[in-house]
Design a protein around this motif. Structure first.
Motif, short mmCIF file in Angstrom:
data_model
loop_
_atom_site.label_atom_id
_atom_site.label_comp_id
_atom_site.label_asym_id
_atom_site.label_seq_id
_atom_site.Cartn_x
_atom_site.Cartn_y
_atom_site.Cartn_z
N ARG A 75 23.51 12.63 24.42
CA ARG A 75 22.82 11.87 23.38
C ARG A 75 23.88 11.28 22.46
O ARG A 75 24.70 12.02 21.92
CB ARG A 75 21.88 12.77 22.56
N PHE A 123 25.09 9.19 19.03
CA PHE A 123 24.72 8.87 17.65
C PHE A 123 25.84 8.05 17.05
O PHE A 123 27.01 8.41 17.17
CB PHE A 123 24.51 10.15 16.84
N GLU A 145 21.89 8.50 11.39
CA GLU A 145 21.13 8.49 12.65
C GLU A 145 21.06 9.89 13.24
O GLU A 145 20.01 10.33 13.71
CB GLU A 145 21.77 7.54 13.65
N ARG A 200 18.59 11.94 11.26
CA ARG A 200 17.21 11.49 11.48
C ARG A 200 16.67 11.94 12.82
O ARG A 200 15.51 12.34 12.93
CB ARG A 200 17.16 9.96 11.40
N ARG A 201 17.49 11.94 13.85
CA ARG A 201 17.02 12.24 15.19
C ARG A 201 17.04 13.73 15.53
O ARG A 201 16.43 14.15 16.52
CB ARG A 201 17.86 11.48 16.22
N GLN A 202 17.71 14.54 14.72
CA GLN A 202 17.83 15.95 15.07
C GLN A 202 16.52 16.72 14.97
O GLN A 202 16.40 17.80 15.52
CB GLN A 202 18.90 16.62 14.22
N SER A 249 13.84 15.89 16.43
CA SER A 249 13.11 15.80 17.69
C SER A 249 14.01 15.89 18.92
O SER A 249 13.53 16.19 20.00
CB SER A 249 12.34 14.47 17.75
N GLU A 250 15.29 15.62 18.78
CA GLU A 250 16.18 15.57 19.94
C GLU A 250 17.17 16.73 19.88
O GLU A 250 18.31 16.57 19.45
CB GLU A 250 16.92 14.23 20.00
N SER A 281 13.42 21.83 20.28
CA SER A 281 12.34 20.99 19.78
C SER A 281 11.21 20.92 20.79
O SER A 281 11.39 21.19 21.99
CB SER A 281 12.87 19.57 19.52
N ASP A 296 9.87 18.22 21.82
CA ASP A 296 10.20 17.13 22.75
C ASP A 296 11.15 17.60 23.85
O ASP A 296 11.02 17.22 25.01
CB ASP A 296 10.82 15.95 22.00
N SER A 320 8.44 12.59 25.91
CA SER A 320 8.14 13.14 24.59
C SER A 320 7.00 12.40 23.91
O SER A 320 6.54 12.82 22.86
CB SER A 320 9.40 13.08 23.71
#
Length: 232
Positions: free
Chosen positions: A33, A35, A40, A43-45, A47-48, A178, A180, A191
């Motif tokens: 993944r 970043f 970013e 923000r994404r941690q 769900s990912e 998560s 997802d 997801s």
């Protein structure tokens, strides 16, 4: 690439460097993944979920140590982190490790060394071994080859899906997984699908394995993040 391969996050604003390292990691069998900024990544941690973070020191909106401090203060404080940076002085190395980094690789990175360090750190946290390898979190034993889990020597009856879910979570004990990532790795689903089925299976698994803290382990919900198997 195996569906259950560890996921490596790479926080790097240089697109050429990001593409090169992503290629190396994928060649080694990992999923990646990318970043571009600290914002970013934060923000994404939610769900990912990732299993390890490669972290650049110089970012457009924060420093590597600042990002690492945020990680260590977050719900996912035990996330393994390797600095990957052009700052190669002894002072920088000591600062990086003292700030909570698990390892430090100086750019320009060499492919074999970087992959070896990633693999070594994943082995230390129990994620680089064969998925068919059995392991223990006393009083639980996960027999991957026969796909069964025992508690204090007694087998617990689980459905195939429940076993896959339990094995995935047990291998990542102490770290957040998560909803997802569970849909992706256990259900092989996008997801975008409702996560209610994950919550239902988690509830059943918690009851069957008695993961309420009484036997030393608790399967806890982490608000807006997912779940974590933690020591009671």
């Amino acid at each position: 690439m195996e569906q259950h391969a560890p996921v490596i996050g790479f926080l790097e604003d240089d697109p050429d460097q990001a593409v090169l390292v992503e290629h190396w990691l994928k060649q080694a069998g990992y999923r990646v993944r990318l970043f571009k900024t600290a914002a970013e990544f934060r923000r994404r941690q939610g769900s990912e979920a990732i299993d390890l973070l490669l972290l650049d020191w110089m970012l457009p909106d924060a420093s590597g140590p600042q990002v690492l401090q945020w990680v260590r203060d977050s719900a996912n404080a035990r996330l393994p982190v390797i600095f990957l940076t052009a700052r190669g002085s002894e002072e920088d190395l000591v600062r990086g490790l003292n700030s909570g980094g698990d390892d430090y690789v100086v750019k320009p990175a060499r492919q074999a060394e970087l992959v070896a360090r990633v693999s070594a750190l994943l082995r230390r946290i129990g994620l680089a071994g064969d998925e068919m390898e059995s392991f223990e979190l006393a009083p639980y034993r996960i027999d991957a080859s026969h796909r069964r889990i025992s508690f204090a020597g007694k087998d617990i009856e689980l459905t195939p899906r429940e076993f896959d879910l339990a094995a995935f979570i047990f291998r990542r004990h102490g770290r957040i997984v998560s909803r997802d990532s569970l849909l992706e790795n256990v259900w092989n689903m996008s997801s975008a699908v409702s996560t209610r089925t994950v919550d239902t299976h988690i509830s059943r698994l918690r009851k069957k394995l008695e993961l309420n803290g009484e036997h030393g382990w608790r399967l806890a919900a982490v608000y807006q993040h997912g779940y974590r198997l933690e020591q009671a």
